[in-house]
Design a protein around this motif. Structure first.
Motif, PDB file in Angstrom:
ATOM      1  N   PHE A   1      12.458   6.220  -0.051  1.00  0.00           N
ATOM      2  CA  PHE A   1      11.925   6.212  -1.409  1.00  0.00           C
ATOM      3  C   PHE A   1      10.589   5.473  -1.426  1.00  0.00           C
ATOM      4  CE2 PHE A   1      11.411   4.029  -5.510  1.00  0.00           C
ATOM      5  CZ  PHE A   1      11.474   5.114  -6.374  1.00  0.00           C
ATOM      6  N   THR A   2       9.631   6.051  -2.132  1.00  0.00           N
ATOM      7  CA  THR A   2       8.348   5.385  -2.330  1.00  0.00           C
ATOM      8  C   THR A   2       7.886   5.640  -3.751  1.00  0.00           C
ATOM      9  OG1 THR A   2       6.098   5.109  -1.466  1.00  0.00           O
ATOM     10  CG2 THR A   2       6.956   7.356  -1.533  1.00  0.00           C
ATOM     11  N   ARG A   3       7.088   4.722  -4.255  1.00  0.00           N
ATOM     12  CA  ARG A   3       6.687   4.800  -5.655  1.00  0.00           C
ATOM     13  C   ARG A   3       5.262   4.297  -5.799  1.00  0.00           C
ATOM     14  NH1 ARG A   3       6.195   0.588  -9.000  1.00  0.00           N
ATOM     15  NH2 ARG A   3       6.136   0.971 -11.248  1.00  0.00           N
ATOM     16  N   ILE A   4       4.483   4.992  -6.652  1.00  0.00           N
ATOM     17  CA  ILE A   4       3.168   4.489  -7.023  1.00  0.00           C
ATOM     18  C   ILE A   4       3.061   4.526  -8.543  1.00  0.00           C
ATOM     19  CG2 ILE A   4       2.041   5.213  -4.882  1.00  0.00           C
ATOM     20  CD1 ILE A   4       0.851   7.572  -6.359  1.00  0.00           C
ATOM     21  N   ALA A   5       2.406   3.500  -9.094  1.00  0.00           N
ATOM     22  CA  ALA A   5       2.220   3.411 -10.538  1.00  0.00           C
ATOM     23  C   ALA A   5       0.869   4.010 -10.897  1.00  0.00           C
ATOM     24  CB  ALA A   5       2.294   1.955 -10.989  1.00  0.00           C
ATOM     25  N   LEU A   6       0.892   4.998 -11.784  1.00  0.00           N
ATOM     26  CA  LEU A   6      -0.335   5.686 -12.177  1.00  0.00           C
ATOM     27  C   LEU A   6      -0.906   5.178 -13.489  1.00  0.00           C
ATOM     28  CD1 LEU A   6       0.668   9.369 -11.328  1.00  0.00           C
ATOM     29  CD2 LEU A   6      -0.561   7.730  -9.909  1.00  0.00           C
ATOM     30  N   GLY A   7      -0.237   4.273 -14.133  1.00  0.00           N
ATOM     31  CA  GLY A   7      -0.713   3.805 -15.429  1.00  0.00           C
ATOM     32  C   GLY A   7      -2.068   3.116 -15.329  1.00  0.00           C
ATOM     33  N   GLY A   8      -3.030   3.629 -16.078  1.00  0.00           N
ATOM     34  CA  GLY A   8      -4.333   2.992 -16.168  1.00  0.00           C
ATOM     35  C   GLY A   8      -5.338   3.394 -15.109  1.00  0.00           C
ATOM     36  N   ILE A   9      -4.955   4.164 -14.088  1.00  0.00           N
ATOM     37  CA  ILE A   9      -5.953   4.527 -13.072  1.00  0.00           C
ATOM     38  C   ILE A   9      -6.923   5.548 -13.665  1.00  0.00           C
ATOM     39  CG2 ILE A   9      -4.289   4.117 -11.221  1.00  0.00           C
ATOM     40  CD1 ILE A   9      -4.290   7.154 -10.746  1.00  0.00           C
ATOM     41  N   ARG A  10      -8.208   5.438 -13.287  1.00  0.00           N
ATOM     42  CA  ARG A  10      -9.245   6.282 -13.867  1.00  0.00           C
ATOM     43  C   ARG A  10     -10.091   6.993 -12.811  1.00  0.00           C
ATOM     44  NH1 ARG A  10     -10.249   5.245 -19.215  1.00  0.00           N
ATOM     45  NH2 ARG A  10      -9.067   3.530 -20.129  1.00  0.00           N
ATOM     46  N   ASP A  11      -9.911   6.639 -11.550  1.00  0.00           N
ATOM     47  CA  ASP A  11     -10.750   7.202 -10.488  1.00  0.00           C
ATOM     48  C   ASP A  11      -9.986   8.298  -9.757  1.00  0.00           C
ATOM     49  OD1 ASP A  11     -12.546   7.753  -8.536  1.00  0.00           O
ATOM     50  OD2 ASP A  11     -12.828   5.679  -7.876  1.00  0.00           O
ATOM     51  N   GLU A  12     -10.604   9.453  -9.703  1.00  0.00           N
ATOM     52  CA  GLU A  12      -9.973  10.589  -9.018  1.00  0.00           C
ATOM     53  C   GLU A  12      -9.746  10.296  -7.541  1.00  0.00           C
ATOM     54  OE1 GLU A  12     -10.919  14.197  -6.436  1.00  0.00           O
ATOM     55  OE2 GLU A  12     -12.265  12.570  -6.993  1.00  0.00           O
ATOM     56  N   ALA A  13     -10.582   9.412  -6.938  1.00  0.00           N
ATOM     57  CA  ALA A  13     -10.436   9.070  -5.530  1.00  0.00           C
ATOM     58  C   ALA A  13      -9.148   8.283  -5.266  1.00  0.00           C
ATOM     59  CB  ALA A  13     -11.648   8.265  -5.051  1.00  0.00           C
ATOM     60  N   GLU A  14      -8.545   7.676  -6.299  1.00  0.00           N
ATOM     61  CA  GLU A  14      -7.267   7.005  -6.101  1.00  0.00           C
ATOM     62  C   GLU A  14      -6.202   7.985  -5.633  1.00  0.00           C
ATOM     63  OE1 GLU A  14      -6.408   3.873  -6.432  1.00  0.00           O
ATOM     64  OE2 GLU A  14      -8.177   2.961  -7.337  1.00  0.00           O
TER      65      GLU A  14
END
Length: 583
Positions: A405-418
Motif C-alpha cells: 500500500f502506498t499513498r500520496i496526498a494531493l490536497g493543495g498541490i498546484r504544479d503539474e510537475a508534482e
C-alpha cells in the motif's frame, strides 16, 4: 647567412669597381645588408638570365628590395632606391630549373636611374657610404647591441650559440649593425629603414629597440611554453601514476572504481527487466557516462538518472491473495458496514480469480482487438464526508488482497510537475510523485491511494488534475511517461483508489475516468457498533488502560453520540471517548 671577416672586407671594398651599368636583382620580402653573406633562391626567368649573364662577367649585382613582395616581376617604380652592391660567390642549379646563389654584400648603393628593363633591370648607381662618429656613445651602443643579440640567440632555438660570441667579438659598429639586422625578425619596412639610415649610431639605436621588443616576446613565449610544459608534465605524471595504480589494482585482482561503477550499472540494467525502449535509453546514457570523467557535472546527472532507472519495479509484483473468504474476513475486521465498497473489492478479486482459473480457455476464445487492451487494474473513487474511513479503507483493501500500500496526498498541490516529474534539463530535477511512490513501495501493482483528489489546485505552473488524466485512464496508463524518465512505465496493474469529500470540484474528464462509490454518513446504530468494536478498544490501548479498568455502557455511548457529537463520521466520537478514558 654569415658575417664577412673584417680583413677580407677591406680588401673587397678597395678592389671593387662599380660598372657604369649594373644589373639590378629585385628581392621579394628580404633585405641584404653590406658586410654579410646571404643565400638567395632565384626562380623568375628574367632573374635566372640576370644571374647567368652576371657570373660570366665581374659577378657584381645590385640587390634592392621590392616595395610589393607579392609582385613576381617588380618594375623600377616598385623597388626601393637604396640597396646593396653584392658579389655572387656561388651558384647551384636545382633540378626544377631554379637556382640557389650565395651573395656577399659589399657596400650601400643608391640607384640614380634605370637604363633598361629588358631582358632584366639595369641601372646607373653610386656609392652611398654610411657616416660614423667614433666615441664613447658609439662604443656603448655597440656593446649594448651585442649583449642584447647574445641574449636573443639564447632564446631562439634555431640559432647556433656561437653567434652570440661572434657578435661580442665584432669591433666594427657598422658590421655589427648589419650582422644583427640579418638575424633579427622584423618587418620589411623596418629592415629597409635600417639599411637607409646613414648614421651608424642611429642604426644601433633602432636595433636596440627592435632587440628589446623581440626579447620580451621571446621571454613571454618561453614563459608560456614552460607553463604549458609544466602542465603537460603534470598531466603525464598523473597519467603514469594512474596507469601504475591500475596495474597494481589488476595485480591485486581489483578493478578501476569508475569502470566498476559502469559495469555495476550495466549488470543492474540487465537484471531490472526493463521494456525494450527503457533498456535502450538506459544503455545509451550509460555509454555517455562511460566517456565522461567522474568529476564532471554531467556525470553526476547521468548517474542519478540511472539510479532511478535501475531502482524502479519494472517487473516486480506481489501475488494477489485471491481467497474470497479471507478478504471478506479482513474487511469485516477492519471496518463496520460499508457494504458497497466491500462488495466491489470482493467482485474485483472474484473476477481475477475466475480469469486465472480459465486462462487457457479464454486464450482460445480471445478475439484480437488491436485498439482496446485488457484492463488489469481498477480505478475507484470513494466519495463521502470526513471521518467515514475512506483512507483507512484503502489500507484494509491492500491487506485483504495481499498487496503493498502506498499513498500520496494531493490536497493543495498546484504544479503539474508534482505528478509528471521535472525534465532533466533543470538543476535538481527528479521524477513525479507517482514514480517516487512506486520506487518506495518496490512493486508495480500496489494499492495506490490518491487522497483528497477534490482539493487539487491550478495556477500558471500547470493543472495537476489534467496530468492525472493519463494516470487514471486504463487505456493510457499502460505507457505512462514521466518527464524525468522520458520512457514509458506500465501502471495498468495498479489499483488506484481516490478519495474525495465532494464531486463538484473534480473536473468532469477526470471524474469520468473513475468508478464512483459513495460512502454516506453513519447512522446512530452504525456509530454505536463502530464505537464498541473499534474506537473504545483503540482508545484503551492509546491511553494505557487495561481491560476492565473502564467500562462503557450502551446508554453512555449512545448519549455521547447524540449529545456530544454531531457529524457524519466518527472522528469527534473517538475524541470524546478518549476524553472519557483520560478522566
Amino acid at each position: 647567412m654569415g658575417v664577412q671577416p673584417e680583413g677580407r672586407r677591406d680588401q673587397e671594398e678597395s678592389a671593387v669597381e662599380i660598372p657604369e651599368e649594373l644589373p639590378i636583382l629585385p628581392l621579394r620580402g628580404v633585405v641584404v645588408y653590406p658586410l654579410t653573406v646571404v643565400p638567395l633562391a632565384v626562380g623568375q626567368p628574367r632573374s635566372i638570365r640576370l644571374v647567368d649573364d652576371t657570373v660570366l662577367g665581374k659577378k657584381l649585382v645590385g640587390l634592392v628590395a621590392s616595395k610589393r613582395p607579392e609582385l613576381e616581376e617588380p618594375m623600377p617604380e616598385d623597388c626601393y632606391t637604396i640597396g646593396t652592391l653584392a658579389l655572387i660567390q656561388r651558384l647551384l642549379r636545382m633540378p626544377d630549373g631554379t637556382m640557389r646563389i650565395l651573395v656577399m654584400g659589399l657596400e650601400r648603393i643608391r640607384i640614380m636611374e634605370y637604363t633598361a628593363t629588358q631582358p632584366y633591370l639595369k641601372a646607373r648607381v653610386e656609392r652611398h657610404p654610411e657616416t660614423m662618429t667614433p666615441g664613447p656613445e658609439l662604443e656603448a651602443l655597440r656593446r649594448k647591441t651585442a649583449e642584447l643579440f647574445a641574449r636573443m640567440v639564447e632564446l631562439v632555438p634555431g640559432l647556433p650559440d656561437q653567434l652570440g660570441a661572434m657578435a661580442m667579438a665584432v669591433e666594427d659598429p657598422k658590421q655589427l649593425a648589419y650582422a644583427v639586422a640579418t638575424y633579427l625578425r622584423m618587418s620589411l619596412q623596418e629592415a629597409q629603414e635600417i639599411l637607409e639610415l646613414d648614421d651608424v649610431a642611429a642604426k644601433l639605436h633602432k636595433l636596440i629597440a627592435l632587440l628589446t621588443r623581440e626579447i620580451e616576446v621571446l621571454e613571454l613565449g618561453r614563459k608560456i611554453q614552460s607553463e604549458a610544459q609544466a602542465q603537460v608534465e603534470k598531466m603525464q605524471r598523473e597519467f603514469f601514476l594512474r596507469q601504475q595504480l591500475e596495474a597494481i589494482r589488476r595485480e591485486l585482482g581489483e578493478a578501476d572504481e569508475h569502470q566498476m561503477e559502469i559495469e555495476e550499472f550495466r549488470r543492474k540494467i540487465e537484471e531490472a527487466g526493463m521494456p525494450p525502449e527503457a533498456r535502450r535509453e538506459a544503455l545509451r546514457e550509460l555509454d555517455r557516462m562511460a566517456k565522461l570523467p567522474p568529476a564532471s557535472a554531467e556525470y553526476g546527472v547521468i548517474r542519478t538518472y540511472l539510479d532511478w532507472m535501475v531502482s524502479l519495479p519494472w517487473n516486480k509484483t506481489t501475488p494477489d491473495n485471491l481467497d474470497i473468504a479471507h478478504a471478506r474476513q479482513v474487511l469485516e475486521e477492519d471496518h463496520y458496514g460499508l457494504q458497497d465498497v466491500k462488495e466491489r473489492i470482493l467482485e474485483y478479486l472474484a473476477v481475477r480469480k475466475l480469469k486465472q482459473e480459465r486462462a487457457s480457455q479464454l486464450e482460445e476464445l480471445e478475439t484480437r482487438d488491436y485498439i482496446r487492451r485488457i484492463r488489469e487494474g481498477a480505478i475507484l473513487c470513494f466519495v463521502g464526508p470526513p471521518g467515514v474511513g475512506k483512507t483507512s479503507l484503502g489500507q484494509s483493501i491492500a491487506r485483504a488482497m495481499g498487496r503493498k500500500f502506498t499513498r500520496i496526498a494531493l490536497g493543495g498541490i498546484r504544479d503539474e510537475a508534482e505528478i509528471r516529474g521535472f525534465r532533466r534539463t533543470y538543476v535538481g530535477a527528479m521524477p513525479g510523485r507517482i514514480i517516487q511512490a512506486l520506487r518506495r513501495v518496490e512493486s508495480r501493482n500496489p494499492v495506490f491511494m490518491l487522497d483528497e483528489v477534490d482539493k487539487i489546485g491550478a495556477d500558471w505552473r500547470g493543472d495537476p488534475s489534467s496530468a492525472l488524466l493519463e494516470v487514471l485512464d486504463p487505456e493510457q496508463n499502460r505507457e505512462f511517461r514521466d518527464h524525468y524518465l522520458d520512457v514509458p512505465f506500465d501502471l495498468s496493474q495498479v489499483l488506484f483508489i481516490c478519495t474525495a469529500n465532494q464531486l463538484d470540484t473534480i473536473p468532469a474528464p477526470l471524474r469520468d475516468r473513475m468508478e464512483i462509490i459513495f460512502i454516506p454518513g453513519y447512522t446512530e446504530t452504525e456509530k454505536f457498533h463502530i464505537a464498541m468494536g473499534y474506537l473504545i478498544p483503540r482508545q484503551l490501548r492509546e491511553n494505557g488502560l487495561m481491560p476492565g479498568e473502564i467500562t462503557f455502557t450502551e446508554a453512555a455511548v449512545r448519549r455521547i453520540i447524540r449529545e456530544y457529537t454531531r457529524e457524519a463520521g466518527v472522528r469527534n466520537l473517538e475524541r470524546a471517548i478518549g476524553r472519557v478514558c483520560r478522566k
